[in-house]
Design a protein around this motif. Structure first.
Motif: not given
Ligand code: FE2
Ligand code: FE2
Length: 191
Positions: A4, A8, A117, A121, A190
């Motif tokens: 990534l 986040t 992702r 998360r 997302h």
């Protein structure tokens, strides 16, 4: 290794923790969509023999995740209501190059990034939530999503040379980070 291009931040986690029901409903929709996308690739590329078994297995696994999340929704008395979907996936996939085999490589890599992702998360949520049942559910799911990420990258490497796939993965990861940076502030996995 999730490939990534951004990490986040706390704003997303704060939002997710404040709206656990919406996040769980969104998560159910995401699992269903992940199964559907794997199946749609089986329809679009039936001649790509090396994709068939891994994608069929992945679709089954995502459907099992969907069942798990739906059971958790039911346990909490929540319905699988329709939600306004995040523009994330459609904006991410807008970067897919139109001509084959680049289209297939890019689609596989976009799916790899979505899985990455989700994994990132789900881990943040699992570690931060005070809800033990939710933490256990998410911890089980995120291990699979990390594996799905690796599966999609490996499938792309079966279609194009590794060096080209890695360079394209870097570019698409930067695009994914930019899409998320401008996403609406709704409570979704997302956004
Ligand atoms: Fe999943
Ligand atoms: Fe997955």
């Amino acid at each position: 290794m999730l490939h990534l291009a951004s990490t986040t931040g706390s704003a997303w986690l704060t939002r997710a923790l404040a709206h656990p029901d919406e996040i769980l409903v969104d998560h159910a929709h995401c699992e269903k969509k992940a199964a559907s996308t794997a199946l749609s690739l089986l329809f679009r590329y039936p001649e790509c023999t090396e994709l068939l078994a891994p994608l069929a297995r992945l679709a089954r696994e995502e459907l099992r995740h969907f069942e798990q999340v739906v059971r958790e929704l039911q346990r909490r008395g929540l319905a699988l209501v329709r939600q306004r979907p995040s523009p994330y996936a459609s904006e991410l996939l807008a970067a897919v190059r139109p001509a084959e085999p680049a289209r297939l490589v890019d689609t596989l890599l976009c799916m790899a990034l979505i899985e990455a992702r989700s994994c990132e998360r789900l881990q943040l949520l699992a570690e931060a939530t005070s809800d033990a049942a939710l933490a256990t559910l998410l911890a089980g799911l995120l291990t699979s999503e990390a594996r799905h990420h690796r599966t999609y990258v490996a499938l792309a490497e079966g279609v194009a040379p590794t060096s080209a796939v890695r360079a394209r993965l870097d570019a698409l990861a930067r695009h994914e980070a930019a899409v998320l940076a401008r996403a609406p502030d709704w409570p979704r996995l997302h956004t």
